[in-house]
Design a protein around this motif. Structure first.
Motif, PDB file in Angstrom:
ATOM      1  N   ALA A 184       1.839  -1.932  -7.283  1.00 38.57           N
ATOM      2  CA  ALA A 184       1.851  -3.642  -8.862  1.00 38.57           C
ATOM      3  C   ALA A 184       0.744  -3.942  -8.772  1.00 38.57           C
ATOM      4  O   ALA A 184       0.413  -4.678  -9.471  1.00 38.57           O
ATOM      5  N   LEU A 238       5.490  -2.920  -4.814  1.00 36.85           N
ATOM      6  CA  LEU A 238       5.624  -0.964  -4.693  1.00 36.85           C
ATOM      7  C   LEU A 238       6.688  -0.790  -5.671  1.00 36.85           C
ATOM      8  O   LEU A 238       7.086  -1.136  -5.579  1.00 36.85           O
ATOM      9  N   HIS A 285       0.876  -1.545   0.504  1.00 35.65           N
ATOM     10  CA  HIS A 285      -0.133   0.468   0.076  1.00 35.65           C
ATOM     11  C   HIS A 285       0.606   0.741  -0.144  1.00 35.65           C
ATOM     12  O   HIS A 285       1.863   1.529   0.861  1.00 35.65           O
ATOM     13  N   PRO A 286       0.869   2.102  -0.802  1.00 35.05           N
ATOM     14  CA  PRO A 286       1.641   3.312  -0.794  1.00 35.05           C
ATOM     15  C   PRO A 286       1.795   4.682   0.157  1.00 35.05           C
ATOM     16  O   PRO A 286       3.072   4.488   0.560  1.00 35.05           O
ATOM     17  N   ASN A 314       6.331   9.152  -7.467  1.00 31.50           N
ATOM     18  CA  ASN A 314       5.611   8.635  -7.756  1.00 31.50           C
ATOM     19  C   ASN A 314       5.168   7.180  -7.010  1.00 31.50           C
ATOM     20  O   ASN A 314       5.922   6.562  -7.383  1.00 31.50           O
ATOM     21  N   THR A 356       3.647   3.928  -6.294  1.00 28.27           N
ATOM     22  CA  THR A 356       2.278   2.958  -6.616  1.00 28.27           C
ATOM     23  C   THR A 356       2.646   1.483  -5.841  1.00 28.27           C
ATOM     24  O   THR A 356       3.319   0.296  -6.364  1.00 28.27           O
ATOM     25  N   ASN A 384       6.353  11.517  -1.547  1.00 25.16           N
ATOM     26  CA  ASN A 384       5.547  11.081  -2.274  1.00 25.16           C
ATOM     27  C   ASN A 384       5.739  12.578  -2.738  1.00 25.16           C
ATOM     28  O   ASN A 384       4.766  13.053  -3.982  1.00 25.16           O
TER      29      ASN A 384
END
Length: 181
Positions: A58, A63, A31-32, A54, A56, A50
């Motif tokens: 996957a 991550l 989880h970001p 960026n 994300t 952040n």
């Protein structure tokens, strides 16, 4: 009559801060927000991850971090590696950073739940502080009668109990999520 609206807002702020802390807790899935506490030294100062890349997810175990400036890749990877509470080992290919999320052991899950319970206690202390401030305001209010003061104190206590229950419910849900294999 005593108005608890301001105290309710303060307690809601405590709950929101607590929920934000809960989002950062690792549950075994990528989880970001897991990396929201990471600070990266770029351009001579520390910045939240952040703001320099960026992030994300996957899939559930990976991550992917794409830096806005590719020259910051080494600094980002080092910042993630340095944060021992995460226990992550990023790998970069010169353009992006992949952060595999290892499966949690039973021991590690229990340790995470223990850390979360410390955050629960912090939230409850913050709620008690709001309650005490409100009670002090009631005690020094000279225009209120004794029966109105007693009613106001009961209202404050009920409000505190309501928000303590919200913290407990959030903790229970998070603990179950962490312990679930």
């Amino acid at each position: 009559m005593f108005d608890v609206a301001e105290d309710r807002k303060k307690m809601e702020a405590v709950i929101e801060r607590f929920k934000g802390e809960m989002k950062k807790v690792r549950t075994g899935r990528a989880h970001p927000d897991m990396l929201s506490g990471v600070k990266v030294e770029v351009y001579g100062q520390f910045m939240p991850l952040n703001q320099v890349a960026n992030i994300t997810a996957a899939d559930a175990t990976l991550l992917v971090i794409t830096p806005f400036d590719p020259t910051n890749i080494q600094a980002i990877a080092a910042a993630i590696r340095t944060d021992q509470s995460l226990g992550l080992n990023p790998a970069d290919d010169g353009r992006i950073i992949r952060v595999p999320i290892p499966a949690l052991t039973e021991e590690r899950r229990k340790e995470i739940v223990k850390n979360v319970s410390a955050k629960v206690e912090e939230a409850k202390v913050a709620l008690r502080n709001v309650r005490e401030d409100a009670r002090k305001a009631v005690k020094i209010a000279t225009e209120m009668g004794e029966d109105v003061k007693k009613r106001a104190e009961k209202e404050i206590d009920d409000l505190t109990k309501e928000f303590n229950d919200k913290v407990e419910a959030e903790f229970k849900g998070k603990s179950e999520e962490i312990m679930k294999l």
